[in-house]
Design a protein around this motif. Structure first.
Motif, short mmCIF file in Angstrom:
data_model
loop_
_atom_site.label_atom_id
_atom_site.label_comp_id
_atom_site.label_asym_id
_atom_site.label_seq_id
_atom_site.Cartn_x
_atom_site.Cartn_y
_atom_site.Cartn_z
N GLY A 51 1.79 3.48 -5.74
CA GLY A 51 1.07 2.91 -7.09
C GLY A 51 -0.25 2.32 -6.69
O GLY A 51 -1.01 2.95 -6.20
N VAL A 69 8.42 -12.45 -3.37
CA VAL A 69 7.53 -11.54 -3.21
C VAL A 69 6.21 -11.97 -3.61
O VAL A 69 5.06 -12.15 -3.05
CB VAL A 69 7.93 -10.33 -3.60
N GLY A 74 4.17 -6.57 -4.99
CA GLY A 74 4.79 -7.51 -5.85
C GLY A 74 5.98 -6.57 -6.58
O GLY A 74 6.14 -5.39 -6.38
N ARG A 77 6.68 -2.37 3.33
CA ARG A 77 7.99 -2.27 4.15
C ARG A 77 8.25 -0.68 4.59
O ARG A 77 8.80 -0.49 5.66
CB ARG A 77 9.25 -2.79 3.59
N ALA A 105 0.80 -1.25 -0.06
CA ALA A 105 0.11 -0.05 0.07
C ALA A 105 0.66 1.36 0.02
O ALA A 105 0.33 2.62 -0.11
CB ALA A 105 -0.90 0.16 1.29
N1 LIG Z 1 2.36 -1.29 -12.79
C1 LIG Z 1 2.21 -2.18 -13.74
O1 LIG Z 1 2.05 -1.99 -14.82
C2 LIG Z 1 1.59 -3.67 -13.29
C3 LIG Z 1 1.12 -4.34 -14.45
C4 LIG Z 1 0.46 -5.58 -13.87
C5 LIG Z 1 0.67 -5.90 -12.70
N2 LIG Z 1 1.16 -5.03 -11.53
C6 LIG Z 1 1.09 -5.53 -10.07
O2 LIG Z 1 0.42 -4.62 -9.58
C7 LIG Z 1 1.06 -4.87 -8.12
C8 LIG Z 1 1.57 -3.57 -7.49
O3 LIG Z 1 2.66 -2.84 -8.16
P1 LIG Z 1 2.58 -1.26 -8.57
O4 LIG Z 1 2.53 -1.19 -10.15
O5 LIG Z 1 1.88 -0.42 -7.92
O6 LIG Z 1 3.93 -0.97 -8.23
P2 LIG Z 1 4.70 -0.16 -7.03
O7 LIG Z 1 4.21 1.10 -7.09
O8 LIG Z 1 6.34 -0.47 -7.18
O9 LIG Z 1 4.48 -0.84 -5.74
C9 LIG Z 1 4.87 -2.09 -5.18
C10 LIG Z 1 4.38 -2.45 -3.80
O10 LIG Z 1 5.08 -3.61 -3.33
C11 LIG Z 1 5.28 -3.49 -2.16
N3 LIG Z 1 6.46 -4.74 -1.82
C12 LIG Z 1 7.46 -4.76 -2.80
N4 LIG Z 1 8.16 -5.84 -2.10
C13 LIG Z 1 7.67 -5.91 -0.67
C14 LIG Z 1 7.89 -6.69 0.44
N5 LIG Z 1 8.90 -7.82 0.30
N6 LIG Z 1 6.96 -6.82 1.43
C15 LIG Z 1 5.99 -5.86 1.29
N7 LIG Z 1 5.65 -5.22 0.30
C16 LIG Z 1 6.36 -5.09 -0.62
C17 LIG Z 1 6.08 -1.95 -2.25
O11 LIG Z 1 6.03 -1.50 -0.98
P3 LIG Z 1 7.75 -1.27 -0.13
O12 LIG Z 1 8.71 -1.04 -1.08
O13 LIG Z 1 7.33 -0.21 0.84
O14 LIG Z 1 7.54 -2.68 0.76
C18 LIG Z 1 4.96 -1.21 -2.97
O15 LIG Z 1 4.13 -0.66 -2.05
C19 LIG Z 1 2.31 -5.73 -8.24
O16 LIG Z 1 1.86 -7.00 -8.09
C20 LIG Z 1 2.34 -5.73 -9.58
O17 LIG Z 1 3.14 -7.05 -10.21
C21 LIG Z 1 1.51 -3.78 -11.94
#
Ligand SMILES: NC(=O)c1ccc[n+]([C@@H]2O[C@H](COP(=O)([O-])OP(=O)(O)OC[C@H]3O[C@@H](n4cnc5c(N)ncnc54)[C@H](OP(=O)(O)O)[C@@H]3O)[C@@H](O)[C@H]2O)c1
Length: 246
Positions: free
Chosen positions: A16, A113, A92, A37, A13
């Motif tokens: 993104g 993750v 993720g 985190r 949370a």
């Molecule tokens: N953006 C895209 O184009 C896209 C497309 C398809 C699917 N997705 C999926 O959507 C989801 C969210 O991604 P986003 O695009 O919003 O990217 P993002 O802005 O990089 O957000 C990723 C989130 O995951 C958290 N995270 C990463 N490692 C973690 C861990 N070990 N423990 C707890 N939290 C962790 C991060 O928080 P901390 O670093 O603070 O822990 C961050 O809040 C992901 O599953 C991604 O694969 C995204």
């Protein structure tokens, strides 16, 4: 306020899509438990949710790759709000790389993750949801969990796994009153690509024009799924951007 008095845990949370999901669920009246985190970002988001939506919130600094931390997250949420109605397994990482460049540590990170984090979330929340015969688990997969492109092999493998887990949950748990939704976003404008280290992939992205979705577009899909009547199980949502050049 369709989610008044319901409690939702959102992993990832701190930025993104997860941040947007927290906003949209709070707008519908849910209590929000924020997990990631970077707790400073979660604290800032919690005050925004309180001010903007009057939401009750709880921040639990959590690494989803740690089973004990996921168990503690769920326990703290139950201690604060009583029951958990919604878990959004959103955290993720997308460390795209070409197999020939051998980023094996990043392959492991994505497995930890994207797959283990989701399984630990299910493990932590399922006993209470089974007992209360009610609950909705949203797993965030990806369009890359439906299609593979060069450099997405391992990331896609983890997101295909998330989709397999979602489908298995639906087969096994719907008779217990539990709902599961697999959400597969296409490209969304977030921090996700900033963590890619493979220089060939970075070059490939830099040369490709994109017209990405916004995080709220995905959050709206989540709200749509969780606000259906209890008898309706929205199992699969794919959200792609249009190709229109802006
Ligand atoms: N953006 C895209 O184009 C896209 C497309 C398809 C699917 N997705 C999926 O959507 C989801 C969210 O991604 P986003 O695009 O919003 O990217 P993002 O802005 O990089 O957000 C990723 C989130 O995951 C958290 N995270 C990463 N490692 C973690 C861990 N070990 N423990 C707890 N939290 C962790 C991060 O928080 P901390 O670093 O603070 O822990 C961050 O809040 C992901 O599953 C991604 O694969 C995204």
């Amino acid at each position: 306020m369709k989610l008044h008095d319901q409690t939702a845990i959102v992993t990832g949370a701190s930025s993104g899509i997860g941040e947007a999901i927290a906003h949209e669920l709070a707008r519908e009246g849910a209590n929000i438990v924020l997990a990631a985190r970077r707790s400073d970002r979660l604290e800032a988001l919690a005050s925004q949710l309180e001010k903007k939506h009057g939401a009750k919130t709880l921040v639990v600094k959590t690494d989803v790759t740690r089973r004990d931390e996921m168990e503690r997250l769920v326990q703290e949420a139950k201690d604060e709000f009583g029951t958990i109605d919604i878990l959004v397994n959103n955290a993720g990482v997308m460390l795209l790389s070409f197999l020939k460049n051998d980023h094996v540590d990043e392959w492991e990170r994505m497995v930890d993750v994207n797959i283990k984090g989701v399984l630990y979330g299910i493990h932590a929340v399922l006993p209470s949801m089974m007992e209360q015969k009610h609950g909705h688990i949203i797993n965030v997969s990806s369009v890359a969990g439906h299609e593979i492109f060069p450099s997405s092999t391992v990331y896609s493998a983890t997101k295909y796994a998330v989709r397999a887990i979602s489908q298995g949950m639906e087969k096994e748990l719907s008779s217990s009153g539990l709902r599961v939704t697999n959400v597969s976003p296409g490209a969304v404008s977030t921090e996700l690509t900033q963590h890619i280290t493979d220089s060939e992939v970075k070059e490939m992205f830099a040369s490709r024009p994109m017209n990405p979705l916004q995080p709220t577009d995905i959050a709206n899909a989540v709200v749509y799924a969780v606000t259906q009547p209890e008898s309706v199980n929205i199992n699969e949502v794919i959200v792609r951007p249009t190709n229109k050049v802006m």
